[in-house]
Scaffold this motif. Structure first.
Motif, PDB file in Angstrom:
ATOM      1  N   ASP A  38       3.702   0.973   2.959  1.00 44.07           N
ATOM      2  CA  ASP A  38       3.938  -0.188   3.825  1.00 44.07           C
ATOM      3  C   ASP A  38       3.784  -1.461   3.013  1.00 44.07           C
ATOM      4  O   ASP A  38       3.072  -1.497   2.005  1.00 44.07           O
ATOM      5  N   SER A  39       4.444  -2.503   3.489  1.00 41.51           N
ATOM      6  CA  SER A  39       4.301  -3.799   2.823  1.00 41.51           C
ATOM      7  C   SER A  39       4.133  -4.899   3.864  1.00 41.51           C
ATOM      8  O   SER A  39       4.560  -4.767   5.013  1.00 41.51           O
ATOM      9  N   ALA A  45       0.867  -1.181   0.000  1.00 44.63           N
ATOM     10  CA  ALA A  45       0.000   0.000   0.000  1.00 44.63           C
ATOM     11  C   ALA A  45       0.900   1.227   0.000  1.00 44.63           C
ATOM     12  O   ALA A  45       1.751   1.376   0.872  1.00 44.63           O
ATOM     13  N   VAL A  46       0.739   2.097  -0.992  1.00 43.77           N
ATOM     14  CA  VAL A  46       1.573   3.294  -1.101  1.00 43.77           C
ATOM     15  C   VAL A  46       0.692   4.527  -1.225  1.00 43.77           C
ATOM     16  O   VAL A  46      -0.470   4.452  -1.614  1.00 43.77           O
ATOM     17  N   GLY A  47       1.283   5.672  -0.877  1.00 48.50           N
ATOM     18  CA  GLY A  47       0.578   6.935  -1.017  1.00 48.50           C
ATOM     19  C   GLY A  47      -0.193   7.311   0.226  1.00 48.50           C
ATOM     20  O   GLY A  47       0.172   6.948   1.345  1.00 48.50           O
ATOM     21  N   SER A  48      -1.275   8.021   0.052  1.00 47.11           N
ATOM     22  CA  SER A  48      -2.082   8.547   1.147  1.00 47.11           C
ATOM     23  C   SER A  48      -2.635   7.434   2.021  1.00 47.11           C
ATOM     24  O   SER A  48      -3.111   6.408   1.526  1.00 47.11           O
ATOM     25  N   VAL A  58       7.936   0.609   2.384  1.00 49.15           N
ATOM     26  CA  VAL A  58       8.216   0.780   0.955  1.00 49.15           C
ATOM     27  C   VAL A  58       8.851   2.149   0.742  1.00 49.15           C
ATOM     28  O   VAL A  58       8.373   3.151   1.282  1.00 49.15           O
ATOM     29  N   TYR A  59       9.936   2.174  -0.020  1.00 54.74           N
ATOM     30  CA  TYR A  59      10.680   3.405  -0.272  1.00 54.74           C
ATOM     31  C   TYR A  59      10.904   3.606  -1.765  1.00 54.74           C
ATOM     32  O   TYR A  59      10.867   2.672  -2.555  1.00 54.74           O
ATOM     33  N   LYS A  60      11.150   4.852  -2.096  1.00 52.61           N
ATOM     34  CA  LYS A  60      11.720   5.194  -3.391  1.00 52.61           C
ATOM     35  C   LYS A  60      12.855   6.174  -3.108  1.00 52.61           C
ATOM     36  O   LYS A  60      13.011   6.649  -1.976  1.00 52.61           O
ATOM     37  N   PHE A 103      11.037   1.164  -6.883  1.00 51.97           N
ATOM     38  CA  PHE A 103      10.641   1.197  -5.479  1.00 51.97           C
ATOM     39  C   PHE A 103      11.206  -0.044  -4.788  1.00 51.97           C
ATOM     40  O   PHE A 103      11.586  -1.015  -5.433  1.00 51.97           O
ATOM     41  N   PHE A 104      11.244   0.004  -3.463  1.00 56.64           N
ATOM     42  CA  PHE A 104      11.901  -1.035  -2.679  1.00 56.64           C
ATOM     43  C   PHE A 104      11.051  -1.411  -1.474  1.00 56.64           C
ATOM     44  O   PHE A 104      10.468  -0.538  -0.827  1.00 56.64           O
TER      45      PHE A 104
END
Length: 278
Positions: free
Chosen positions: A268-269, A63-66, A254-256, A157-158
């Motif tokens: 988050d993952s 889940a990424v973003g807001s 989760v990062y970029k 992304f990682f």
């Protein structure tokens, strides 16, 4: 999965990666605590550890973003490969990943695949740290959008998940309990000082002292490492045990990277073992 061009994040950057909700102070405290605990702990040989990870099959949900309207996709099925493409210090080196199926998300048109390329994984473990990181990275060749506010940007992304040995995880769990006990005392003190502030019988001088002490209790709380300690899994169903020298947290981040090469948290993952059908 194709070859991973470039590098996953260097191990030296992990001490600077922010966790959501953490205070500005915990990073230095974490380093001091890690150094203290590492003196009595045995860090595994990464050369010996890497083969134990080969052919592990994992299922990621991301889940990424807001937080209010995140872009979520699931069933990212991968198999961690043994082909080393880039040797690195304090790391197993970057290895290939086989993407077993495309992950997907759901929008008003139904199920939509997410195209990912150039996957790779590595396990990073600095010599003085009680935990390492299992890092998996992919490239999204184009922006994927579910709604206006829920999307995954194009680019790499990682996913980072902490890793411990049985010994270091047991030690870190003890540290988490100790921090939580200390924090409970600090918050109890804070509440007592706030009660004095609300007491109409207390004079101004006493209330000033109570305010100062309450502020100190809160500062002690923010610098306690409490927020970081919550990333230490306390229960066994919160980890994946590959073997006694490689225990992976099911909870990850989760990062970029931005244009300056700095790590930016984007989501988050969660990860679980993928049942083998062959």
């Amino acid at each position: 999965g194709g070859a991973l061009r470039g590098e996953l994040l260097p191990a030296s950057r992990f001490t600077r990666i922010p966790n959501a909700g953490d205070s500005m102070h915990w990073k230095s405290l974490l380093l001091l605590a890690a150094l203290k605990h590492a003196l009595a702990l045995t860090i595994p040989s990464l050369d010996d550890l890497a083969p134990k990870i080969y052919a592990q099959r994992l299922n990621y949900r991301i889940a990424v973003g807001s937080e209010d309207a995140p872009f979520q996709f699931k069933d990212l099925h991968v198999e961690l490969g043994s082909n080393k493409m880039n040797p690195k210090t304090s790391s197993t080196g970057i290895h290939d990943i086989a993407l077993l199926q495309k992950p997907f998300y759901v929008n008003w048109r139904g199920k939509q695949d997410v195209v990912l390329e150039k996957g790779g994984w590595e396990l990073i473990w600095s010599e003085k740290s009680p935990h390492g990181f299992l890092a998996c990275g992919f490239v999204s060749p184009e922006k994927v959008k579910r709604t206006k506010d829920a999307f995954l940007d194009a680019g790499r992304f990682f996913m980072y998940h902490r890793v411990w040995t049985e010994e270091t995880l047991a030690s870190e769990r003890e540290r988490r309990l100790k921090i939580q006990d200390e924090v409970a005392e600090k918050l109890k003190d804070r509440d007592a000082y706030f009660q004095k502030l609300a007491d109409e019988k207390e004079n101004v001088g006493s209330k000033v002292m109570s305010y100062a002490k309450a502020a100190k209790s809160m500062n002690d709380y923010y610098t306690s490492g409490f927020a970081e300690s919550l990333y230490i899994p306390y229960y066994d169903d919160q980890v994946l045990k590959i073997d006694e020298s490689c225990i992976v947290s099911t909870r990850g981040l989760v990062y970029k990277t931005n244009d300056k090469g700095e790590a930016i948290k984007i989501g988050d993952s969660r990860v679980e073992f993928l049942e083998r059908k062959d």
